[in-house]
Design an enzyme around this catalytic site. Structure first.
Site, short mmCIF file in Angstrom:
data_model
loop_
_atom_site.label_atom_id
_atom_site.label_comp_id
_atom_site.label_asym_id
_atom_site.label_seq_id
_atom_site.Cartn_x
_atom_site.Cartn_y
_atom_site.Cartn_z
N ASP A 1 0.74 -1.31 0.01
CA ASP A 1 -0.07 -0.09 -0.01
C ASP A 1 1.08 1.31 -0.05
OD1 ASP A 1 -1.74 2.15 0.59
OD2 ASP A 1 -2.99 1.06 2.13
N HIS A 2 0.87 2.04 -0.87
CA HIS A 2 1.68 3.12 -1.36
C HIS A 2 1.35 4.29 -0.16
CE1 HIS A 2 4.95 5.07 -3.07
NE2 HIS A 2 4.63 4.80 -4.46
N ARG A 3 0.13 4.27 0.61
CA ARG A 3 -0.02 5.22 1.64
C ARG A 3 0.90 5.03 2.65
NH1 ARG A 3 -6.33 4.31 2.06
NH2 ARG A 3 -5.40 2.04 2.16
#
Length: 457
Positions: free
Chosen positions: A427-429
């Protein structure tokens, strides 16, 4: 007070995190039967597991709310119990908490009944023979007994002499066959002792003969036999999988990175461990789990989830390791809680027991939720790589492809080595490429040089 006024209605309890309904698979009792406290009265299938539901009341069954195949919402009436004749309950039964009377607690067997002095044996899976039993010969009975012994179950009914090999354990398999009009007597079982598995029925469904013999069912709409289409409703586990993966793709900006690694050293390490401890063998999956735990210790950003409502990232204190397991009911992800506390030998034993229980359908729903990181070995399907979807609400998943002989450069020379591909979806968050790449590189280095694990623990 009349008997009618004193009836107690047991509501379908919440059987696990996020479950709002359950399908009735099979009633264990009938109207008029006398039940005791914590007696299993019905088997239900949720989106996560097939479980027996015990009733916290004792008395005589007045009403069964729902038939086999019907979906009941959580909190709705399941069974109505009336006191035995005379108005007195059997001695030794305790008074229940108000939430139990409302049917809202975790009422799996042994929960909060407050009574003692009784013992119950765990119900063994029953072996059901299909089609409906008639007379059985000695040879058929011997075959059925042998098959039952092979899979650790006992026969509940004699076999049909016309189809002595139609051995069925799972109610899901029976229902699937019924929905598609498949004659189980014509299906060859590939499970232990010839037991018919879900995959066997699904294979029979695709056969032209099975489609032509299909009987319409209100729960399944079959297309005309001429066009070959079979329409299966998206329910149960498949619906849960579809909903979760769709939500993952909607909410998580995921990225997949991958690397090829030389796993020769890992295989040699496993062989050395198993030679030293033959009574406690260690699997490749257990070693990969150990490596993942080492990587998550270095990069805890990936052992996290995003709380969108509170606008925050929550990094878990413990690693609740999910293991993707393909079962007859679909893809399940049983969870090993606080896996970082286990030794490698304990990891191996727990992984073996957990995946076996998942495939047998014996895991409670609570064991299928709450993961913080997932390990997926899709190499067992004979494929090299994948871009796996994150198991929402987790932040990362490591996939492992098959280990095969490939040409590899070692010290400037071409050699044949055991090579696999590792893929990390994250998850790039929760992090950027530096953290994700650092984790994957650490995992790859440990696979290629397992001695690095000693330096990391």
């Amino acid at each position: 007070m009349t008997t009618v006024e004193r009836t107690q209605v047991f509501l379908l309890p919440d059987l696990g995190e996020g479950l709002s309904e359950a399908e009735i698979v099979e009633w264990r009792v009938a109207v008029g039967d006398v039940v005791t406290v914590d007696q299993s009265v019905v088997e239900v299938e949720t989106a996560k597991a097939v479980v027996d539901v015990p009733c916290p009341y004792a008395g005589r069954v007045v009403t069964l709310h729902g038939a086999a195949g019907e979906v009941r919402p959580v909190g709705q009436p399941l069974i109505t119990i009336a006191p035995l004749d005379g108005g007195d309950e059997p001695a030794g039964h305790a008074t229940y908490r108000e939430e139990e009377r409302a049917g809202s607690g975790n009422v799996l067997i042994g929960y909060g009944t407050g009574h003692g002095g009784t013992t119950r044996r765990r119900r063994r899976p029953r072996l059901t023979l299909a089609p409906e039993p008639t007379d059985v010969g000695p040879a058929d009975a011997a075959r059925a007994d042998a098959a039952g012994a092979a899979v650790g179950v006992s026969a509940a009914a004699p076999a049909d002499p016309r189809s002595p090999s139609a051995l069925v354990i799972s109610p899901i398999v029976r229902r699937l066959a019924r929905e598609h009009g498949v004659d189980l007597g014509t299906v060859r079982g590939t499970g232990p002792g010839g037991v018919i598995r879900r995959a066997d029925v699904e294979a029979a469904v695709t056969a032209p003969a099975a489609r032509l013999a299909a009987v319409p069912d209100p729960h399944v709409t079959l297309a005309p036999a001429g066009d070959g289409d079979v329409i299966v409703p998206l329910t149960g586990v498949r619906k849960a999988i579809a909903d979760k993966l769709s939500r993952s793709r909607r909410e998580i900006p995921e990225v997949t990175i991958w690397v090829d690694v030389d796993a020769t050293g890992l295989l040699e390490t496993r062989a050395a461990i198993n030679a030293a401890t033959p009574d406690a063998p260690v699997s490749i999956l257990a070693l990969l789990a150990r490596i993942c735990l080492s990587g998550l210790r270095r990069f805890p950003q990936l052992n996290a989830r995003v709380d969108t409502e509170a606008q925050r990232i929550v990094q878990s204190a413990g690693v609740h390791l999910g293991i993707a397991a393909q079962t007859d009911r679909g893809l399940l992800v049983p969870v090993l809680r606080d896996a970082q506390r286990l030794t490698t030998a304990e990891l191996a034993a727990e992984l073996a027991a957990t995946t076996a229980a998942a495939r047998a359908g014996n895991l409670p729903p609570a064991r299928l939720t709450g993961g913080t990181f997932t390990l997926n070995n899709y190499g067992v399907f004979g494929v090299d790589g994948s871009t796996p979807i994150i198991n929402h609400p987790e932040a990362a998943l490591l996939g492992v492809g098959r280990i095969v002989d490939k040409p590899w450069v070692v010290d400037g020379q071409l050699a044949v080595r055991k090579v696999t591909q590792l893929s990390l979806t994250f998850d790039h968050r929760v992090c950027d490429g530096g953290v994700a790449g650092g984790f994957l590189r650490h995992v790859a280095d440990c696979v290629e040089r397992p001695a690095m694990l000693i330096a990391a623990v």
